[in-house]
Design an enzyme around this catalytic site. Structure first.
Site, PDB file in Angstrom:
ATOM      1  N   SER A   1       1.368  -0.975   0.426  1.00  0.00           N
ATOM      2  CA  SER A   1       0.219   0.081  -0.139  1.00  0.00           C
ATOM      3  C   SER A   1       1.101   1.641  -0.003  1.00  0.00           C
ATOM      4  O   SER A   1       1.555   1.434  -0.873  1.00  0.00           O
ATOM      5  CB  SER A   1      -1.079   0.199   1.018  1.00  0.00           C
ATOM      6  OG  SER A   1      -2.246   0.988   0.795  1.00  0.00           O
TER       7      SER A   1
ATOM      8  N   ASP B   1      -8.442  -5.138  -5.797  1.00  0.00           N
ATOM      9  CA  ASP B   1      -7.978  -3.824  -5.059  1.00  0.00           C
ATOM     10  C   ASP B   1      -8.396  -2.492  -5.939  1.00  0.00           C
ATOM     11  O   ASP B   1      -8.067  -2.164  -6.384  1.00  0.00           O
ATOM     12  CB  ASP B   1      -6.900  -3.544  -5.190  1.00  0.00           C
ATOM     13  CG  ASP B   1      -5.647  -2.861  -3.983  1.00  0.00           C
ATOM     14  OD1 ASP B   1      -6.719  -2.259  -3.492  1.00  0.00           O
ATOM     15  OD2 ASP B   1      -5.336  -3.123  -3.693  1.00  0.00           O
TER      16      ASP B   1
ATOM     17  N   HIS C   1      -7.138  -5.438  -1.869  1.00  0.00           N
ATOM     18  CA  HIS C   1      -6.003  -4.889  -1.074  1.00  0.00           C
ATOM     19  C   HIS C   1      -5.200  -6.087   0.195  1.00  0.00           C
ATOM     20  O   HIS C   1      -3.882  -5.872   0.315  1.00  0.00           O
ATOM     21  CB  HIS C   1      -6.766  -4.341  -0.393  1.00  0.00           C
ATOM     22  CG  HIS C   1      -5.524  -3.246  -0.298  1.00  0.00           C
ATOM     23  ND1 HIS C   1      -4.541  -2.205  -1.103  1.00  0.00           N
ATOM     24  CD2 HIS C   1      -5.123  -2.311   1.007  1.00  0.00           C
ATOM     25  CE1 HIS C   1      -3.917  -1.767  -1.020  1.00  0.00           C
ATOM     26  NE2 HIS C   1      -3.612  -1.495   0.590  1.00  0.00           N
TER      27      HIS C   1
END
Length: 633
Positions: A492, A578, A610
């Site tokens: 991320s 995602d 994610h």
């Protein structure tokens, strides 16, 4: 003689057994403990253990009770008769629940019924997809009905195109009964389309069963209002962030005391995770990040008195307190874990300040493993600040040897880096594979004051990058660090960090791994679903040419502009579902690396979001992660 020999062999066997280390297979066989609550008779803790099956590629759960004082657990088939059902009104007359209802037209067949086989979705605004699902015109709505089998439910939200519970992660904590059973309190962000995507303005709403009218209890606040609870005396309480669009704002405890809204944590330099009222209503206990851990705090509730509000930290240690479960006598029941142990249930005697472990689901596994050692280190940053850095050392660490070392970059970007236990980014597993892990509490981390936490916004490629390099450079001075075998990994925002550092690392790192990372800030702004996040953290839109902060994000702080300086191998991992960091981010990065002739690999999970949640996918993730490190580091 035989007895001595047998004892010796037994000790040798136990010693060998203790030299086992964590493996991906072992990690994904651990039981995952979830505390469900204290039983109605207050004698037991009710909990669930979820265990993944790699072979079946799914997880199964079992339910247990264990005395609040500790002891042997007992398996139970169901828990509904053990726990107080918070969905039943206090007077027992009604049940509150949620159902998804279809309200708005989205599909081609909604608009053109004669074309029912069409595969079209039509949108007039944003919020057309969220997290990992597309908006199909369905919304979570709160309902209530009489507490009898043949009762018909009432949708208290009517035709509103809003959600309660909130999507994607809200549950039945988003709606509660008032103590007098006359009202339902619920959380909702009552905005639609594009306004929904750019705002964090959830509110606490109050629905009256007598009048059918709904009142906004937090209309004046523009940020998040969440987690409603009532005090023992009947005062509505919730967690509040002030600023609209800022998902990582300071989270405070608010009490509505006879119409006066009191912020109990306004003067405290931290942010609240979760909270629980004491039984006598004189205190609130809460969990919060502090100095690289998550600890238990209390704040007094003064009521009508002139006693000053004071926040006090109750616990200290290299562990995280994750969930506040309830009370048993003088003790509070919590879940607790650390970098070497997944969460278990503990009780803390609030008078004696003594701990007792109540569950020990994974004891046999952990007892057979040589554990990693975690150390706190404080590093001076380039701007003269003190930064906490976790250093995780391999099991059976030998300071006379040299070890390859990984800089771990945390996501968020404002997620706490504490003594957490991840089933993917697992420090114990990394250390067990022979790597030292350096995990800095760089700028943007809660637990070091609000100013430290907020600094990263609009400065993604600034001071935080110096913080990363200060951490790895400081630890690399140690004789046991192999300075020629440094790697950088993260997901991320941590993936963004890997992409960015790949262009500025000045030959420090021999390899990189980026999972679901932001590679191109401009295309990220154009495809991510929670636009409020990019608006706040990036400083605005890329077309705002006079916006200095935003333009810096899309130029100086954009990893895509540093690809010409990439010179190390990179593994790029991407989830197909995602929508927070969409697939194009990983594709762009991989294509750039390939066209530049840089050794690279694209690990694509079509059905994951994610995160990586399915057991066999998780095994592939781990195997490819360590395979890459062996190839390149």
């Amino acid at each position: 003689m035989k007895k001595i020999l047998l004892t010796t062999l037994t000790m040798m066997s136990l010693s060998a057994m203790a030299q086992n280390v964590m493996t991906p297979e072992t990690l994904w066989k651990l039981g995952r403990v979830s505390a469900l609550g204290i039983s109605k008779d207050t004698k037991n803790v009710v909990y669930k253990v979820t265990t993944p099956s790699i072979e079946e590629n799914k997880s199964s759960s079992k339910f247990y009770i264990v005395p609040v004082t500790g002891g042997n657990p007992t398996e139970v088939k169901e828990t509904k008769d053990l726990l107080k059902d918070k969905n039943i009104s206090p007077d027992g007359k009604y049940i509150v629940y949620s159902e998804e209802v279809k309200i708005s037209k989205v599909h081609g067949k909604d608009f053109y019924p004669n074309l029912e086989k069409s595969e079209v979705q039509i949108y007039d605004g944003l919020d057309y997809r969220h997290w990992d699902t597309w908006n199909e015109g369905k919304y979570n709505h709160v309902h209530y009905k009489e507490n009898r089998e043949d009762a018909v439910g009432t949708d208290i939200m009517g035709n509103e195109q809003f959600d309660s519970p909130q999507k994607p992660f809200g549950g039945d904590e988003d709606y509660i009964w008032s103590p007098d059973s006359k009202k339902i309190i619920y959380v909702s962000k009552k905005k639609s389309g594009t306004q929904y995507a750019v705002s964090t303005n959830t509110n606490i709403f109050e629905y009256s069963l007598e009048t059918g009218l709904t009142t906004n209890r937090t209309e004046e606040n523009l940020g998040y209002d969440m987690a409603p609870q009532f005090s023992p005396a009947g005062h509505l309480t919730w967690l509040q962030m002030k600023r609209d669009g800022y998902e990582a704002d300071k989270n405070d405890i608010i009490v509505d005391y006879n119409g006066a809204k009191i912020n109990l944590t306004a003067a405290w330099d931290g942010t609240v995770d979760s909270y629980l009222w004491s039984k006598d209503g004189k205190k609130i206990y809460f969990a919060a990040a502090v100095d690289g851990t998550k600890q238990l705090f209390e704040v007094n509730f003064p009521g009508r008195t002139r006693i000053a509000v004071q926040v006090q930290q109750l616990t200290k240690g290299d562990f995280d307190i994750n969930d506040l479960v309830g009370f048993a006598g003088n003790s509070i029941i919590v879940t607790r874990g650390d970098m070497n142990h997944a969460s278990e249930i503990y009780s803390l005697d609030l008078k004696k300040n003594t701990w007792k472990q109540i569950t020990n689901v994974n004891k046999e596994t952990y007892d057979s493993l040589a554990l990693s050692k975690t150390e706190k280190r404080y590093v001076t940053t380039t701007d003269g600040k003190k930064m906490l850095v976790w250093v995780i050392l391999p099991p059976n660490f030998d300071a006379t040897k040299k070890y390859p070392t990984l800089l771990y970059c945390q996501g968020g970007p404002q997620s706490a880096l504490t003594q957490f236990y991840s089933f993917r980014w697992n420090f114990q597993l990394m250390a067990a594979n022979g790597y030292i892990v350096v995990a800095p509490n760089r700028r943007g981390m809660p637990g070091h004051g609000v100013e430290w936490n907020e600094q990263i916004s609009k400065d993604w490629g600034g001071q935080v990058m110096d913080d990363y390099l200060s951490a790895i450079d400081d630890v690399a001075k140690e004789s046991y660090v192999d300075k020629d075998r440094l790697g950088c990994v993260g997901a991320s925002y941590g993936g963004y960090s890997a992409f960015y550092l790949a262009g500025i690392h000045n030959n420090r790192f021999k390899t990189f791994i980026a999972h679901d990372g932001v590679f191109n800030t401009q295309s990220m702004f154009g495809t991510t679903e929670e636009v409020f996040f990019s608006n706040w953290d990036f400083g605005g839109a890329y077309w705002e040419k006079d916006n200095i902060a935003a333009q810096k994000t899309y130029t100086t702080f954009n990893p895509i502009n540093l690809v010409d300086k990439w010179n190390s191998p990179i593994l790029i991992i991407q989830g197909g579902k995602d929508f927070r960091v969409p697939i194009g981010q990983g594709q762009e990065a991989f294509q750039a690396a390939q066209l530049r002739g840089i050794k690279s690999r694209f690990l694509y999970f079509p059905e994951e979001n994610h995160w990586v949640l399915k057991p066999q996918n998780a095994q592939v993730w781990q195997k490819e992660f360590f395979k890459w490190l062996k190839e390149t580091l």
